[in-house]
Write an enzyme that holds these catalytic residues in place. Sequence first.
Site, PDB file in Angstrom:
ATOM      1  N   ALA A  40       0.818  -1.214   0.000  1.00  0.00           N
ATOM      2  CA  ALA A  40       0.000   0.000   0.000  1.00  0.00           C
ATOM      3  C   ALA A  40       0.852   1.263   0.000  1.00  0.00           C
ATOM      4  O   ALA A  40       0.499   2.260   0.623  1.00  0.00           O
ATOM      5  CB  ALA A  40      -0.944  -0.005   1.200  1.00  0.00           C
ATOM      6  N   CYS A  41       1.944   1.237  -0.717  1.00  0.00           N
ATOM      7  CA  CYS A  41       2.890   2.352  -0.762  1.00  0.00           C
ATOM      8  C   CYS A  41       2.798   3.031  -2.125  1.00  0.00           C
ATOM      9  O   CYS A  41       2.465   2.394  -3.127  1.00  0.00           O
ATOM     10  CB  CYS A  41       4.307   1.803  -0.529  1.00  0.00           C
ATOM     11  N   GLY A  42       3.138   4.287  -2.178  1.00  0.00           N
ATOM     12  CA  GLY A  42       3.175   4.987  -3.455  1.00  0.00           C
ATOM     13  C   GLY A  42       4.193   4.399  -4.419  1.00  0.00           C
ATOM     14  O   GLY A  42       4.083   4.576  -5.635  1.00  0.00           O
ATOM     15  N   PHE A  43       5.178   3.676  -3.893  1.00  0.00           N
ATOM     16  CA  PHE A  43       6.195   3.051  -4.737  1.00  0.00           C
ATOM     17  C   PHE A  43       5.833   1.618  -5.144  1.00  0.00           C
ATOM     18  O   PHE A  43       6.596   0.968  -5.865  1.00  0.00           O
ATOM     19  CB  PHE A  43       7.558   3.040  -4.023  1.00  0.00           C
ATOM     20  N   THR A  44       4.692   1.121  -4.697  1.00  0.00           N
ATOM     21  CA  THR A  44       4.296  -0.263  -4.987  1.00  0.00           C
ATOM     22  C   THR A  44       4.320  -0.603  -6.476  1.00  0.00           C
ATOM     23  O   THR A  44       4.694  -1.724  -6.829  1.00  0.00           O
ATOM     24  CB  THR A  44       2.914  -0.569  -4.365  1.00  0.00           C
TER      25      THR A  44
END
Length: 164
Positions: A38-42
């Site tokens: 659930a990360c912006g970098f996923t």
Amino acid sequence: MRRDTFPDPLTLQTLEGGELPWDSLQGKVVLVVNTASACGFTPQLAELQALHEQYAERGLVVLGFPCNQFGNQEPGDAAEIGAFCERNYGVSFPIMEKTEVNGPRAHPLFDWLQGAAPGLLGSRAIKWNFTKFLIGRDGRAIRRYAPSQRPATLARDIEAALDE
């Protein structure tokens, strides 16, 4: 004391509950990444998968380590994490069990990597999800990459390590 190569025998635990002995990676180039669903970098999972597909036959092993230490961005259990990675990004490279990368309960691999490949200005701590570490065929840490550095930009370094 800093050690250039990982000092102890180690067995990694996979997300599915299997074992991956560290010594089975001898002679391979290894890209270690702490991941989160659930990360912006996923979306980097797609580029990591592309690197895996492009270079696995030449000896690259991508290892994902889900971590919930940064903003609780990996709250799921093993089944949820595995299903998410496969369903959304087609991940087929090995994903390890959920891991702590900082602090007193940091996984020994990440504890070693923090010293062997320090961050900006010599910092040890891992700052966020998707910090990447490249390890050469000789077992030495080559370099740490910031979370914002897209995996595709590592191709030149990976190729150089594979050619050694």
